[in-house]
Design a protein around this motif. Sequence first.
Motif, PDB file in Angstrom:
ATOM      1  N   ILE A 215      19.001   4.934  23.309  1.00 15.64           N
ATOM      2  CA  ILE A 215      18.508   5.205  24.666  1.00 15.64           C
ATOM      3  C   ILE A 215      18.156   3.902  25.380  1.00 15.64           C
ATOM      4  CG2 ILE A 215      16.585   6.187  25.982  1.00 15.64           C
ATOM      5  CD1 ILE A 215      18.606   8.271  25.203  1.00 15.64           C
ATOM      6  N   ARG A 216      17.511   2.987  24.678  1.00 16.66           N
ATOM      7  CA  ARG A 216      17.172   1.695  25.298  1.00 16.66           C
ATOM      8  C   ARG A 216      18.430   0.986  25.789  1.00 16.66           C
ATOM      9  NH1 ARG A 216      12.016   3.067  25.891  1.00 16.66           N
ATOM     10  NH2 ARG A 216      10.883   3.223  23.938  1.00 16.66           N
ATOM     11  N   GLU A 217      19.481   1.000  24.965  1.00 17.86           N
ATOM     12  CA  GLU A 217      20.718   0.330  25.367  1.00 17.86           C
ATOM     13  C   GLU A 217      21.366   1.040  26.554  1.00 17.86           C
ATOM     14  OE1 GLU A 217      25.140  -0.906  23.683  1.00 17.86           O
ATOM     15  OE2 GLU A 217      23.588  -0.281  22.266  1.00 17.86           O
ATOM     16  N   ALA A 218      21.351   2.364  26.541  1.00 20.30           N
ATOM     17  CA  ALA A 218      21.947   3.111  27.648  1.00 20.30           C
ATOM     18  C   ALA A 218      21.216   2.821  28.955  1.00 20.30           C
ATOM     19  CB  ALA A 218      21.923   4.609  27.341  1.00 20.30           C
ATOM     20  N   PHE A 219      19.890   2.773  28.927  1.00 21.30           N
ATOM     21  CA  PHE A 219      19.130   2.475  30.137  1.00 21.30           C
ATOM     22  C   PHE A 219      19.371   1.036  30.593  1.00 21.30           C
ATOM     23  CE2 PHE A 219      17.233   6.509  30.025  1.00 21.30           C
ATOM     24  CZ  PHE A 219      16.439   6.672  31.161  1.00 21.30           C
TER      25      PHE A 219
END
Length: 230
Positions: A215-219
């Motif tokens: 999720i951190r990478e996607a954001f």
Amino acid sequence: MGTSTSYRAPSVPRWQAFVVAFQQGLPLERVRSELFNAGDDWENALAASGVGAFAAAIAQAWETLPDRLQAQDRPEAAILALASEARHAAAHEEPTAALALAERAFTAILSRTASGEEALSARSAESAAAEFTRARTEAPQRLVGAYLQELLGQYAKHVASRETGTLTEGPSPLRVGEIRPLIRQLAESAEATAEGVVNPGATPDEVKNRWASIIREAFARGRTIPEGPQ
């Protein structure tokens, strides 16, 4: 879900920048960037282990759903049973306001995969099992990646839709009929940020352990505006 935190858009500069970018018809990449830039609370909510439990259940479904489908009279019953089990597992994790989005994305991606070109309601349990088996020719990472895409799209739709009242007001108001296609386009752009995200893992435990970093990478990808004229 054990939390009183409000996830409605606060009256702060970052969310105001998203609304202004959306309302003024700025390039889609810019609107998407403002969406992800403003969504710190939602990033934390979607990265929570409760949402990770739904992602892990998607990885498990890659293996088990065909048999579960054939054991039921209707394919919808098998998917709803899996969603109920995932909801139960998520309830034992940290509280997060994103569980409704997580479950919606869960049922959507499994239903879509099992239905193929037909409506799920038009398929028998055996037909849905065969379609799901045909569609899962690739590794479970692909299904988890599809879940991530659906989840990010649900996030974009939810956040943009709740601002409809604001978007129809002010010096540059939009009509409701104009807003709906813009929300669809924004959701598609949000989904695209999942492409190329770090390998989510092939087993439920791997997926759950890596979920927060995914999720951190996607954001981080969503915040980035591609180089070139905007």
